[in-house]
Design an enzyme around this catalytic site. Sequence first.
Site, PDB file in Angstrom:
ATOM      1  N   TYR A  60       0.831  -1.206   0.000  1.00 25.79           N
ATOM      2  CA  TYR A  60       0.000   0.000   0.000  1.00 25.79           C
ATOM      3  C   TYR A  60       0.870   1.262   0.000  1.00 25.79           C
ATOM      4  O   TYR A  60       0.483   2.289  -0.579  1.00 25.79           O
ATOM      5  CB  TYR A  60      -0.909  -0.009   1.241  1.00 25.79           C
ATOM      6  CG  TYR A  60      -1.970   1.055   1.211  1.00 25.79           C
ATOM      7  CD1 TYR A  60      -3.124   0.905   0.455  1.00 25.79           C
ATOM      8  CD2 TYR A  60      -1.813   2.234   1.944  1.00 25.79           C
ATOM      9  CE1 TYR A  60      -4.089   1.883   0.413  1.00 25.79           C
ATOM     10  CE2 TYR A  60      -2.772   3.226   1.914  1.00 25.79           C
ATOM     11  CZ  TYR A  60      -3.909   3.039   1.144  1.00 25.79           C
ATOM     12  OH  TYR A  60      -4.873   4.028   1.115  1.00 25.79           O
ATOM     13  N   GLU A  88      -7.589 -14.756   3.396  1.00 27.43           N
ATOM     14  CA  GLU A  88      -8.997 -15.130   3.594  1.00 27.43           C
ATOM     15  C   GLU A  88      -9.927 -13.925   3.623  1.00 27.43           C
ATOM     16  O   GLU A  88     -11.142 -14.072   3.560  1.00 27.43           O
ATOM     17  CB  GLU A  88      -9.125 -15.906   4.908  1.00 27.43           C
ATOM     18  CG  GLU A  88      -8.444 -17.270   4.831  1.00 27.43           C
ATOM     19  CD  GLU A  88      -8.454 -17.989   6.170  1.00 27.43           C
ATOM     20  OE1 GLU A  88      -8.995 -17.436   7.148  1.00 27.43           O
ATOM     21  OE2 GLU A  88      -7.908 -19.102   6.210  1.00 27.43           O
ATOM     22  N   THR A  89      -9.346 -12.731   3.763  1.00 22.95           N
ATOM     23  CA  THR A  89     -10.185 -11.530   3.839  1.00 22.95           C
ATOM     24  C   THR A  89     -10.102 -10.753   2.522  1.00 22.95           C
ATOM     25  O   THR A  89      -9.501 -11.212   1.558  1.00 22.95           O
ATOM     26  CB  THR A  89      -9.712 -10.621   4.995  1.00 22.95           C
ATOM     27  OG1 THR A  89      -8.404 -10.135   4.665  1.00 22.95           O
ATOM     28  CG2 THR A  89      -9.679 -11.377   6.309  1.00 22.95           C
ATOM     29  N   HIS A  91      -8.496  -7.989   2.003  1.00 22.27           N
ATOM     30  CA  HIS A  91      -7.376  -7.041   1.915  1.00 22.27           C
ATOM     31  C   HIS A  91      -6.730  -7.049   0.540  1.00 22.27           C
ATOM     32  O   HIS A  91      -6.326  -6.021   0.006  1.00 22.27           O
ATOM     33  CB  HIS A  91      -6.326  -7.331   3.001  1.00 22.27           C
ATOM     34  CG  HIS A  91      -5.405  -8.466   2.647  1.00 22.27           C
ATOM     35  ND1 HIS A  91      -5.689  -9.779   2.951  1.00 22.27           N
ATOM     36  CD2 HIS A  91      -4.233  -8.475   1.995  1.00 22.27           C
ATOM     37  CE1 HIS A  91      -4.719 -10.548   2.510  1.00 22.27           C
ATOM     38  NE2 HIS A  91      -3.823  -9.805   1.915  1.00 22.27           N
TER      39      HIS A  91
HETATM   40  C1  DLZ Z   1      -2.137  -5.551   5.880  1.00 20.47           C
HETATM   41  C2  DLZ Z   1      -1.462  -6.269   4.744  1.00 20.47           C
HETATM   42  C3  DLZ Z   1      -1.858  -7.568   4.387  1.00 20.47           C
HETATM   43  C4  DLZ Z   1      -2.939  -8.276   5.126  1.00 20.47           C
HETATM   44  N1  DLZ Z   1      -1.259  -8.225   3.389  1.00 20.47           N
HETATM   45  C5  DLZ Z   1      -0.260  -7.629   2.711  1.00 20.47           C
HETATM   46  C6  DLZ Z   1       0.386  -8.294   1.644  1.00 20.47           C
HETATM   47  O1  DLZ Z   1       0.088  -9.450   1.275  1.00 20.47           O
HETATM   48  N2  DLZ Z   1       1.391  -7.634   0.985  1.00 20.47           N
HETATM   49  C7  DLZ Z   1       1.762  -6.358   1.319  1.00 20.47           C
HETATM   50  O2  DLZ Z   1       2.681  -5.803   0.681  1.00 20.47           O
HETATM   51  N3  DLZ Z   1       1.169  -5.716   2.331  1.00 20.47           N
HETATM   52  C8  DLZ Z   1       0.188  -6.308   3.032  1.00 20.47           C
HETATM   53  N4  DLZ Z   1      -0.436  -5.661   4.065  1.00 20.47           N
HETATM   54  C9  DLZ Z   1       0.098  -4.328   4.474  1.00 20.47           C
HETATM   55  C10 DLZ Z   1      -0.414  -3.145   3.664  1.00 20.47           C
HETATM   56  O3  DLZ Z   1       0.203  -3.102   2.378  1.00 20.47           O
HETATM   57  C11 DLZ Z   1      -0.050  -1.823   4.403  1.00 20.47           C
HETATM   58  O4  DLZ Z   1       1.323  -1.802   4.684  1.00 20.47           O
HETATM   59  C12 DLZ Z   1      -0.822  -1.658   5.694  1.00 20.47           C
HETATM   60  O5  DLZ Z   1      -2.199  -1.817   5.489  1.00 20.47           O
HETATM   61  C13 DLZ Z   1      -0.564  -0.257   6.293  1.00 20.47           C
HETATM   62  O6  DLZ Z   1      -1.027   0.764   5.402  1.00 20.47           O
END
Ligand code: DLZ
Length: 154
Positions: A60, A88-89, A91
């Site tokens: 993100y 599973e969610t 996100h």
């Molecule tokens: C929260 C989250 C989840 C569940 N999965 C991933 C992922 O598979 N790969 C990734 O790069 N980041 C993940 N994040 C974190 C989010 O990208 C972000 O860093 C947080 O939501 C904070 O903004």
Amino acid sequence: MNKKSVSFENVDGSGLIIGVVVARWNSDVTAPLRDACVKALQDAGVAESDIIVQSVPGAYEVVSGSKHLIDQHKVDAVVAIGCLIKGETMHFEYIADAVSHGIMTLNTASTVPVIFGVLTCLTEEQATSRSTGEHNHGYAWGQSAVEMASLKKK
Ligand code: DLZ
């Protein structure tokens, strides 16, 4: 040539400043992608001191990390690297959508190309196969950055 890969001719990165933004989530995947990307930049003649690597927490954040490099370091191109693995969610859907739109917005908001280096995988195996060996996508992302940055200089 494999139809699922891309060829590059004479990418010349001399004189270019290239940013590489790397998410630490799934770092066993993003670290080899980063290393291959940096190798491609070096192979293309980008000086080591002109490769700026910026670590960010997750996929993100690669958008704001890229914007930071564009605004503060005057880079000629950025490679935004992350790896989302479906859980599973919801996100995966939300972050993948936000990041792809965020990177596109950066590409249209400035003349600095931002290369989409975010793997969006359904399984860890998919992520591993795209970040290791000859299928490591990071190398082509580095070449893409040099090619796109060079457009401006033509
Ligand atoms: C929260 C989250 C989840 C569940 N999965 C991933 C992922 O598979 N790969 C990734 O790069 N980041 C993940 N994040 C974190 C989010 O990208 C972000 O860093 C947080 O939501 C904070 O903004």
